[in-house]
Design a protein around this motif. Structure first.
Motif, short mmCIF file in Angstrom:
data_model
loop_
_atom_site.label_atom_id
_atom_site.label_comp_id
_atom_site.label_asym_id
_atom_site.label_seq_id
_atom_site.Cartn_x
_atom_site.Cartn_y
_atom_site.Cartn_z
N SER A 4 0.82 -1.23 0.00
CA SER A 4 0.00 0.00 0.00
C SER A 4 0.85 1.28 0.00
CB SER A 4 -0.90 0.00 1.23
OG SER A 4 -0.09 -0.09 2.38
N GLU A 5 2.16 1.12 0.23
CA GLU A 5 3.00 2.33 0.33
C GLU A 5 3.11 3.04 -1.01
OE1 GLU A 5 6.70 1.03 1.89
OE2 GLU A 5 6.14 1.41 3.96
N GLU A 6 3.05 4.36 -0.93
CA GLU A 6 3.25 5.18 -2.12
C GLU A 6 4.74 5.13 -2.49
OE1 GLU A 6 2.13 9.76 -3.02
OE2 GLU A 6 3.21 9.36 -1.15
N LYS A 7 5.01 4.92 -3.77
CA LYS A 7 6.42 4.85 -4.19
C LYS A 7 6.80 6.15 -4.90
CE LYS A 7 6.60 0.62 -6.23
NZ LYS A 7 7.23 -0.59 -6.73
N LEU A 8 7.75 6.83 -4.29
CA LEU A 8 8.13 8.15 -4.79
C LEU A 8 9.60 8.14 -5.19
CD1 LEU A 8 6.78 10.99 -2.54
CD2 LEU A 8 8.52 11.37 -4.26
N LEU A 9 9.89 8.64 -6.36
CA LEU A 9 11.28 8.71 -6.80
C LEU A 9 11.74 10.16 -6.81
CD1 LEU A 9 13.64 6.97 -8.40
CD2 LEU A 9 13.00 8.62 -10.15
N VAL A 10 12.92 10.40 -6.27
CA VAL A 10 13.53 11.72 -6.40
C VAL A 10 14.77 11.56 -7.27
CG1 VAL A 10 14.60 13.67 -5.21
CG2 VAL A 10 12.69 12.45 -4.14
N ARG A 11 14.80 12.27 -8.39
CA ARG A 11 16.02 12.27 -9.21
C ARG A 11 16.96 13.28 -8.56
NH1 ARG A 11 20.54 13.17 -11.67
NH2 ARG A 11 20.75 12.61 -13.87
N GLY A 12 18.06 12.80 -7.96
CA GLY A 12 18.99 13.66 -7.25
C GLY A 12 19.90 14.42 -8.20
N VAL A 13 20.66 15.35 -7.63
CA VAL A 13 21.56 16.20 -8.42
C VAL A 13 22.93 15.54 -8.51
CG1 VAL A 13 20.31 18.33 -7.93
CG2 VAL A 13 22.10 17.55 -6.36
N ASN A 14 23.80 16.10 -9.33
CA ASN A 14 25.02 15.40 -9.72
C ASN A 14 26.29 15.84 -8.98
OD1 ASN A 14 23.48 14.02 -11.56
ND2 ASN A 14 23.91 15.45 -13.22
N TRP A 15 26.23 16.91 -8.22
CA TRP A 15 27.44 17.43 -7.59
C TRP A 15 27.29 17.42 -6.08
CZ3 TRP A 15 31.48 17.66 -10.62
CH2 TRP A 15 31.26 17.78 -12.00
N LEU A 16 28.42 17.23 -5.40
CA LEU A 16 28.40 17.07 -3.93
C LEU A 16 27.73 18.26 -3.24
CD1 LEU A 16 29.28 15.58 -1.38
CD2 LEU A 16 31.56 16.59 -1.63
N ALA A 83 7.59 11.06 -9.75
CA ALA A 83 9.02 11.43 -9.78
C ALA A 83 9.17 12.93 -9.59
CB ALA A 83 9.65 11.02 -11.10
N LEU A 84 10.04 13.29 -8.67
CA LEU A 84 10.39 14.70 -8.46
C LEU A 84 11.80 14.87 -9.02
CD1 LEU A 84 9.16 17.21 -6.97
CD2 LEU A 84 10.65 16.62 -5.07
N ILE A 85 11.94 15.72 -10.02
CA ILE A 85 13.22 15.82 -10.74
C ILE A 85 13.93 17.10 -10.29
CG2 ILE A 85 14.28 15.84 -13.02
CD1 ILE A 85 11.49 14.74 -14.03
N LEU A 86 14.99 16.94 -9.50
CA LEU A 86 15.65 18.12 -8.93
C LEU A 86 16.57 18.84 -9.93
CD1 LEU A 86 16.43 16.79 -5.33
CD2 LEU A 86 14.46 18.10 -6.11
N PRO A 87 17.33 18.14 -10.78
CA PRO A 87 18.14 18.90 -11.74
C PRO A 87 17.26 19.54 -12.82
CG PRO A 87 18.91 16.61 -11.53
CD PRO A 87 17.57 16.69 -10.88
N ASN A 88 17.81 20.54 -13.46
CA ASN A 88 17.05 21.25 -14.51
C ASN A 88 17.40 20.79 -15.92
OD1 ASN A 88 15.60 22.90 -12.74
ND2 ASN A 88 17.31 24.34 -12.57
N SER A 89 18.14 19.71 -16.02
CA SER A 89 18.64 19.29 -17.33
C SER A 89 17.58 18.52 -18.12
CB SER A 89 19.84 18.37 -17.14
OG SER A 89 19.45 17.21 -16.45
#
Ligand code: SF4
Length: 384
Positions: A4-16, A83-89
């Protein structure tokens, strides 16, 4: 994971450094969706950063050569619904599109809007980090009154990520950036680099004189050395000299110069450059009482593990990418107040006045204030 859990993806950024600035948004997302299973899609080189992180349930990683199609296949197997996409590319949006994720949220940007199902318009407080031409830089110097840089109060990059997370019900109010490091990890790194535990110990200071981005972010090496010697003379501190593998010659040169000056106790200088994993770097920065650093990824890590930082800022702006929680008085930033800054360039096209205008004595004064825990800034110090 429960079905039943909602599955959420976050696309993380590429630099430290950018990754650290996303942590307030991830924590707010966790707070807003406590039952969700949050997976972070991250470059493999940053995977260790997220160990023990309270906002993340699982990781999906990729290597530089992985194609968007290969990443898309991996995402299809994980089958998140949002999906939450954090980079702007465009590329990051394409990966998620190819993963067949039904709901795809990201900032509206050219060449990718058709890949998103929810396009978030840029916020009026967003400041694009545009590199001016040499001609424009010279114009700023000739007309300083016209060149003044005064970004809106919520222009810091961490607000960009918070506003994106707010589309999923997260609070847009900031939290301090956080990287979770355990006490045993800190103890292990102290032992590895020759420090024993105990209450009565001299301060341990870190120094990070490199900057992968380019020379425009590097305060002059000799000033780092002068500041480090003076701080050691005043506090009898130990120094850990940090740096990436490529910084080894710079870091080991600084370490030998400091050691041969004999301003501190014997064996009080260690060069750690190129010798730590990312996880050990986090723990080593947490072990320090203070980090003297350029504007770099380790600067953000130190602030996120709770270590005060002292930073000479030149071509970049603490208002946009400073470490820690905006306004946190434990960190100190110094700027020369030149009208060409910030230029965001990798190399200075003129005389590097932004960094040459910051003296080692100002850094020493700021470091001493930070070590005492003073919250009041003084002198040329310009906190934000
Ligand atoms: S002095 Fe600094 S801010 Fe000015 S152009 Fe050079 S690097 Fe950029």
């Amino acid at each position: 994971m429960k079905p039943s859990e909602e599955k959420l993806l976050v696309r993380g950024v590429n630099w430290l450094g950018d990754a650290i600035m996303t942590t307030p948004a991830l924590l707010r997302l966790r707070e807003a969706r406590p039952q969700a299973h949050i997976t972070l899609l991250t470059p493999a080189k940053l995977a260790d950063l997220w160990r023990h992180h309270p906002a993340i349930d699982s990781l999906l990683t990729f290597q530089d050569p992985d194609s968007p199609f290969a990443i898309g296949r991996r995402l299809r197997r994980a089958s998140p619904s949002i999906a939450l996409i954090l980079p702007n590319s465009p590329r990051s949006a394409l990966e998620v599109f190819l993963g067949h994720i039904p709901h795809r949220i990201g900032y509206a940007r050219p060449w990718r809007n058709f890949l998103l199902t929810q396009r978030v318009p840029p916020h009026p407080d967003e400041v694009r980090m545009r590199k001016p031409s040499r001609r424009e830089i010279l114009r700023r110097i000739a007309h300083p009154a016209r060149a003044g840089f005064s970004p809106p109060p919520r222009a810091h990059q961490l607000y960009q990520y918070l506003r994106l997370a707010a589309t999923l019900g997260a609070k847009a109010e900031p939290l301090p950036p956080l990287i979770a490091v355990t006490v045993p990890e800190v103890e292990a790194v102290r032992l590895r680099f020759g420090l024993t535990s105990g209450a009565a110990r001299p301060p341990l200071l870190g120094l990070n004189a490199g900057a992968e981005y380019g020379p425009a972010k590097r305060w002059p090496r000799d000033r780092f050395v002068a500041a480090a010697m003076e701080l050691q003379r005043r506090t009898q501190c130990h120094w850990w000299i940090f740096g990436a593998k490529t910084d080894e010659p710079l870091a080991s040169g600084i370490a030998s110069e400091l050691a041969s000056a004999k301003t501190g106790p014997p064996d009080s200088v260690r060069c750690l450059a190129g010798q730590t994993s990312l996880r050990e770097l986090c723990a080593a920065l947490k072990a320090c009482d203070l980090l003297l650093t350029n504007d770099t990824g380790p600067m953000h890590v130190a602030a996120a593990v709770g270590t005060p930082v002292v930073v000479p800022f030149g071509s970049t702006s603490p208002e946009l990418t400073g470490p820690g929680f905006p306004g946190d008085p434990q960190h100190r930033f110094l700027q020369a107040g030149v009208s060409c800054s910030p230029c965001f360039r990798r190399e200075c096209p003129i005389d590097f006045r932004c960094m040459h205008g910051i003296g080692s004595e100002a850094i020493v004064a700021a470091a001493m204030q930070a070590l005492r825990g003073d919250t009041q800034a003084a002198g040329t110090l310009r906190p934000w």
